[in-house]
Design an enzyme around this catalytic site. Structure first.
Site, PDB file in Angstrom:
ATOM      1  N   ARG A  50     -34.472  -3.937  23.459  1.00 46.29           N
ATOM      2  CA  ARG A  50     -34.766  -3.424  24.660  1.00 46.29           C
ATOM      3  C   ARG A  50     -34.200  -3.840  25.217  1.00 46.29           C
ATOM      4  O   ARG A  50     -33.126  -4.169  26.462  1.00 46.29           O
ATOM      5  CB  ARG A  50     -35.441  -2.558  24.879  1.00 46.29           C
ATOM      6  CG  ARG A  50     -35.547  -1.679  26.238  1.00 46.29           C
ATOM      7  CD  ARG A  50     -36.756  -0.421  26.560  1.00 46.29           C
ATOM      8  NE  ARG A  50     -35.943   0.241  27.699  1.00 46.29           N
ATOM      9  CZ  ARG A  50     -36.617   0.321  28.531  1.00 46.29           C
ATOM     10  NH1 ARG A  50     -37.364  -0.688  29.310  1.00 46.29           N
ATOM     11  NH2 ARG A  50     -35.918   1.050  29.461  1.00 46.29           N
ATOM     12  N   ILE A  76     -31.485   2.190  32.288  1.00 47.89           N
ATOM     13  CA  ILE A  76     -32.274   2.830  30.914  1.00 47.89           C
ATOM     14  C   ILE A  76     -33.269   3.465  31.365  1.00 47.89           C
ATOM     15  O   ILE A  76     -34.016   3.287  31.814  1.00 47.89           O
ATOM     16  CB  ILE A  76     -32.200   1.526  30.668  1.00 47.89           C
ATOM     17  CG1 ILE A  76     -31.733   1.804  28.987  1.00 47.89           C
ATOM     18  CG2 ILE A  76     -33.270   0.709  31.067  1.00 47.89           C
ATOM     19  CD1 ILE A  76     -32.316   0.127  28.128  1.00 47.89           C
ATOM     20  N   SER A  77     -32.984   4.675  30.534  1.00 45.17           N
ATOM     21  CA  SER A  77     -34.112   5.230  29.996  1.00 45.17           C
ATOM     22  C   SER A  77     -35.454   4.698  29.621  1.00 45.17           C
ATOM     23  O   SER A  77     -35.298   3.830  29.524  1.00 45.17           O
ATOM     24  CB  SER A  77     -34.003   6.942  29.312  1.00 45.17           C
ATOM     25  OG  SER A  77     -32.578   7.301  29.881  1.00 45.17           O
ATOM     26  N   GLN A  78     -36.193   5.268  30.294  1.00 42.37           N
ATOM     27  CA  GLN A  78     -38.216   4.876  30.169  1.00 42.37           C
ATOM     28  C   GLN A  78     -38.149   4.966  28.445  1.00 42.37           C
ATOM     29  O   GLN A  78     -37.570   6.291  27.943  1.00 42.37           O
ATOM     30  CB  GLN A  78     -38.520   5.812  31.771  1.00 42.37           C
ATOM     31  CG  GLN A  78     -39.998   6.066  31.081  1.00 42.37           C
ATOM     32  CD  GLN A  78     -40.645   6.863  31.548  1.00 42.37           C
ATOM     33  OE1 GLN A  78     -40.260   7.922  31.669  1.00 42.37           O
ATOM     34  NE2 GLN A  78     -42.719   7.062  31.599  1.00 42.37           N
ATOM     35  N   GLU A 240     -30.054   8.858  36.630  1.00 44.13           N
ATOM     36  CA  GLU A 240     -30.864   8.950  35.444  1.00 44.13           C
ATOM     37  C   GLU A 240     -32.686   8.464  35.133  1.00 44.13           C
ATOM     38  O   GLU A 240     -32.713   7.351  34.868  1.00 44.13           O
ATOM     39  CB  GLU A 240     -30.255   7.694  34.088  1.00 44.13           C
ATOM     40  CG  GLU A 240     -29.942   8.484  32.891  1.00 44.13           C
ATOM     41  CD  GLU A 240     -30.706   7.496  31.532  1.00 44.13           C
ATOM     42  OE1 GLU A 240     -31.212   7.825  30.817  1.00 44.13           O
ATOM     43  OE2 GLU A 240     -31.107   6.724  32.381  1.00 44.13           O
TER      44      GLU A 240
END
Ligand code: SAH
Length: 253
Positions: A50, A76-78, A240
């Site tokens: 990541r 960036i998403s959790q 987002e």
């Protein structure tokens, strides 16, 4: 994992440095919140770096369970949401998945470890190109990034065993439901009239379409068509997947 294994894991992580410790903590948080699929956990913690998807100054925070900036006003998403959506798709080798909203390509890279092939659609040409290049550098050879409007899906390549939306529409796109294979699952954030969003799962079963309303979430809106030249590029991306309340997932998994 039993107690002895857990303590060995903790000791090894302590010696391996801060990133290994952060991964260990994240692994525990994901398990506690209902992520039980070993392949999903392995993809998130061991297989996909990541830190390569976030801006360099944030690399040491890459394994915290939070949304992070990735540059150009994007996020960036959790990890929990990426893991949960991946698990809800019920992946298995040999299956195909269609993703709407490539963004930085992180969710696609996770899916690539769980599915035979990932087809991902992005409406922003620059995002599609950057994601393609990053995924190529990471040797993700089973992902194809398509520039286009995700509302239309990829009818020529349908049906897909799984479909995932990482941007929120106001209604379930019919074209996508029609591209779901028999027994397939579609997981998406759905925006309600009052602006709330919920994770939804649709299963295409013998008896018809089965709908489940799951966790409250926050994603960027899914936008129809391709962006107009010189129009707003990044504004809709900054919303987002904002951090969400800890949802109760046990009952639905
Ligand atoms: N899955 C991504 C996160 C995506 S953010 C990741 O792991 O990083 C949502 C993305 O959906 C944005 O990149 C946005 O440009 C894209 N998007 C929004 N509406 C779309 C549409 N109609 N078709 C394709 N992509 C869309």
């Amino acid at each position: 994992m039993d107690g002895a294994e857990a303590s060995t894991e903790v000791r090894d992580a302590f010696h391996a440095g801060p990133m290994a410790q952060a991964k260990l903590t994240l692994g525990m948080q994901l398990r506690v919140r209902g992520i039980t699929n070993a392949h999903v956990l392995s993809a998130m913690l061991d297989e996909v770096p990541r830190e390569r998807f976030v801006i360099q100054s944030m690399a040491d925070r890459a394994y915290e369970d939070v949304t992070l900036p990735i540059g150009l006003g994007q996020t960036i998403s959790q990890p929990f949401i990426v893991a949960l959506m991946s698990q809800l798709l019920e992946p298995s080798p040999g299956k195909t998945v269609l993703e709407i909203g490539t963004g930085c390509g992180y969710q696609a890279a996770i899916l690539a470890k769980l599915f035979e092939h990932v087809y991902s659609i992005e409406r922003h040409a620059d995002l599609a190109e950057t994601a393609r290049e990053r995924l190529r550098q990471l040797d993700c050879t089973n992902i194809s990034v398509h520039l286009g409007d995700g509302f239309l899906g990829l009818p020529d390549l349908a049906p897909f065993d799984a479909i995932i939306l990482t941007a929120a529409p106001r209604k379930v796109p019919n074209a996508l439901l029609n591209q779901l294979s028999f027994g397939g699952r579609l997981v998406m954030p759905l925006e309600l009239e009052n602006g709330d969003q919920f994770l939804m799962r649709y299963t295409n079963s013998k008896a018809g379409l089965f709908e489940e309303k799951l966790n409250p979430v926050r994603f960027v809106p899914m936008i129809q068509g391709l962006p107009v030249k010189n129009g707003p590029q990044a504004t809709e991306i900054s919303r987002e997947s904002l951090p969400i309340e800890s949802p109760k997932v046990d009952s639905i998994l």
